[in-house]
Design a protein around this motif. Sequence first.
Motif, mmCIF file in Angstrom:
data_model
loop_
_atom_site.group_PDB
_atom_site.id
_atom_site.type_symbol
_atom_site.label_atom_id
_atom_site.label_comp_id
_atom_site.label_asym_id
_atom_site.label_seq_id
_atom_site.Cartn_x
_atom_site.Cartn_y
_atom_site.Cartn_z
ATOM 1 N N PRO A 73 -75.604 -64.659 26.729
ATOM 2 C CA PRO A 73 -75.173 -64.403 28.108
ATOM 3 C C PRO A 73 -73.741 -64.809 28.399
ATOM 4 N N GLY A 74 -73.159 -65.648 27.542
ATOM 5 C CA GLY A 74 -71.778 -66.063 27.749
ATOM 6 C C GLY A 74 -70.763 -65.163 27.084
ATOM 7 N N LEU A 75 -71.231 -64.111 26.411
ATOM 8 C CA LEU A 75 -70.338 -63.175 25.723
ATOM 9 C C LEU A 75 -70.484 -61.788 26.331
ATOM 10 N N ALA A 76 -69.377 -61.140 26.627
ATOM 11 C CA ALA A 76 -69.428 -59.775 27.146
ATOM 12 C C ALA A 76 -69.973 -58.852 26.056
ATOM 13 N N ARG A 77 -70.980 -58.056 26.398
ATOM 14 C CA ARG A 77 -71.611 -57.173 25.411
ATOM 15 C C ARG A 77 -70.675 -56.042 24.999
ATOM 16 N N THR A 132 -67.826 -57.228 33.892
ATOM 17 C CA THR A 132 -68.310 -58.254 34.807
ATOM 18 C C THR A 132 -67.461 -58.210 36.070
ATOM 19 N N ALA A 146 -70.565 -70.497 24.535
ATOM 20 C CA ALA A 146 -70.474 -69.153 23.960
ATOM 21 C C ALA A 146 -69.835 -69.192 22.580
ATOM 22 N N ARG A 153 -70.802 -66.906 37.154
ATOM 23 C CA ARG A 153 -71.047 -66.935 35.717
ATOM 24 C C ARG A 153 -69.761 -66.669 34.933
ATOM 25 N N LYS A 199 -67.912 -65.422 31.316
ATOM 26 C CA LYS A 199 -68.102 -64.626 30.099
ATOM 27 C C LYS A 199 -66.803 -64.597 29.293
ATOM 28 N N THR A 258 -64.640 -62.537 26.744
ATOM 29 C CA THR A 258 -64.516 -61.108 26.483
ATOM 30 C C THR A 258 -63.564 -60.826 25.331
#
Length: 297
Positions: free
Chosen positions: A85-89, A107, A141, A175, A177, A179
């Motif tokens: 969840p801490g990494l942008a997909r 995000t 992350a 949150r 993230k 990226t």
Amino acid sequence: MAGSNNLPTEPERFIFESGNFRYEVRGPLLAHEDYDTLFLSWCRSLKENVPRKLVVLNHVEVPEGREGRTRAVEEIQLAAHLHNPGLARVFRLAEYQGSPFVVMEHTRGAFLATIIGSALLLDRKLSPAFAAFIASEVTNALDYAHHCQDDKGRELHIIHRAISPTTIRIGRNGRVKLTNFGAVFSELLGRVPTPPRVLRGNFAYAAPELIRSVSEKGRAGLLTSKVIDSRADIFSLGLVLLEMIAGYHPRLPRPFGASEAAAELADILKRASALKQIDAHPIEMGVLKWPKASAIG
């Protein structure tokens, strides 16, 4: 093959189809000489009747020819191993007029660089508690990425190599993230090595060993696991943390002037490190306050 010359001369808005998707680019999300250009785009499936969604297109600057395509494809291969969840997909690879774009999760929110800059314009600084929160989320992350394994249980030794305020995204819900894995390095079998004397990521936040390997050794300094490891990311994140509490980049030739903030940050970290290994988040334990707009102050 892939190069910025293939992009529209005025890339505010353009539309293209790639694979089974249609992209309606709204304009640049991030355009800076030190980073891959990021575009904000609507994405709609051509086969499924599902609502369109906003995505980020990472225009990857890579050499011409087969190596260029391999450079883009390998980022997708790496992303297949990253689910946190801490990494942008990262979703897929798209192409526009021969230029490769990595399609990534968007995000809604702001880059950390924007938040730091906004505080600076108001002649204010981010609170140490807010800085500690951001750094702890990115650390979680990174810890996941650094210890990520392939399907056979072998560690990939994934290193981001581009930690900076412009690769950390703060969502509207608070949150955080991390990226842009366009500069990522790993021991993924068959991946194309970084070309000699090419420094991926932002020079201002790069670890010394990363810079030396490129500037001093040339071809002999290709970034391998013997030259660079996860400590390079920790170094870069440390500079980001210092910038958050000081209000400006710590390498600038000016007094640090953040002793009180540093002392408060040290106290926060001391209390956090005293917690037992339990599932509760430091925020839930009361060590850190949940970040709000008042965190700038």
